[in-house]
Design a protein around this motif. Sequence first.
Motif, PDB file in Angstrom:
ATOM      1  N   ASP A 176       0.828  -1.205   0.000  1.00  0.00           N
ATOM      2  CA  ASP A 176       0.000   0.000   0.000  1.00  0.00           C
ATOM      3  C   ASP A 176       0.865   1.258   0.000  1.00  0.00           C
ATOM      4  O   ASP A 176       0.566   2.220  -0.712  1.00  0.00           O
ATOM      5  CB  ASP A 176      -0.924  -0.007   1.230  1.00  0.00           C
ATOM      6  N   ARG A 219       0.683   4.170  -2.826  1.00  0.00           N
ATOM      7  CA  ARG A 219       0.425   5.567  -2.471  1.00  0.00           C
ATOM      8  C   ARG A 219       1.559   6.488  -2.930  1.00  0.00           C
ATOM      9  O   ARG A 219       1.325   7.627  -3.331  1.00  0.00           O
ATOM     10  CB  ARG A 219       0.176   5.700  -0.974  1.00  0.00           C
ATOM     11  N   TRP A 224       1.072   6.966  -6.560  1.00  0.00           N
ATOM     12  CA  TRP A 224      -0.060   7.877  -6.715  1.00  0.00           C
ATOM     13  C   TRP A 224       0.385   9.321  -6.522  1.00  0.00           C
ATOM     14  O   TRP A 224       0.083  10.201  -7.346  1.00  0.00           O
ATOM     15  CB  TRP A 224      -1.123   7.492  -5.703  1.00  0.00           C
ATOM     16  N   ASN A 275      -5.761   8.137  -9.685  1.00  0.00           N
ATOM     17  CA  ASN A 275      -6.362   7.751  -8.418  1.00  0.00           C
ATOM     18  C   ASN A 275      -5.630   6.509  -7.894  1.00  0.00           C
ATOM     19  O   ASN A 275      -4.677   6.037  -8.521  1.00  0.00           O
ATOM     20  CB  ASN A 275      -7.872   7.510  -8.566  1.00  0.00           C
ATOM     21  N   TYR A 276      -6.073   6.004  -6.773  1.00  0.00           N
ATOM     22  CA  TYR A 276      -5.407   4.848  -6.157  1.00  0.00           C
ATOM     23  C   TYR A 276      -5.412   3.656  -7.110  1.00  0.00           C
ATOM     24  O   TYR A 276      -4.398   2.980  -7.289  1.00  0.00           O
ATOM     25  CB  TYR A 276      -6.121   4.493  -4.843  1.00  0.00           C
ATOM     26  N   SER A 301      -2.924   3.968  -9.881  1.00  0.00           N
ATOM     27  CA  SER A 301      -1.572   3.768  -9.369  1.00  0.00           C
ATOM     28  C   SER A 301      -1.263   2.291  -9.153  1.00  0.00           C
ATOM     29  O   SER A 301      -0.181   1.814  -9.499  1.00  0.00           O
ATOM     30  CB  SER A 301      -1.390   4.528  -8.054  1.00  0.00           C
TER      31      SER A 301
END
Length: 100
Positions: free
Chosen positions: A21, A25, A28, A39-40, A43
Amino acid sequence: MQAKPKSRMIKRTVVLDPAVDAYVRKVWAMLIDSGADANYSTSLNMLALAVILEAQKSPGPLPRDSRRVLWDFVEKPESTQSIRINDTRDAILKFWGKQG
């Protein structure tokens, strides 16, 4: 004039390890910093696609140290805590190079 066909999106729910994660991020943030409308999900898809494309370039199996990290992750996910998240941007830029 014909209407553009809609792209087919498949929506899935996944649970990512905190280390994964963090990389998603960071990608992103890098995309947003470069001016992309991301957006997430974008990414995560970009990161997955990059790994697939890089794997296709390299003949043969993954190096032993990479295989060990991956299997350690499967056996004990906390092993990824050794990955230095702060170095992510440099690692990603080295992996992909500059935008464009």
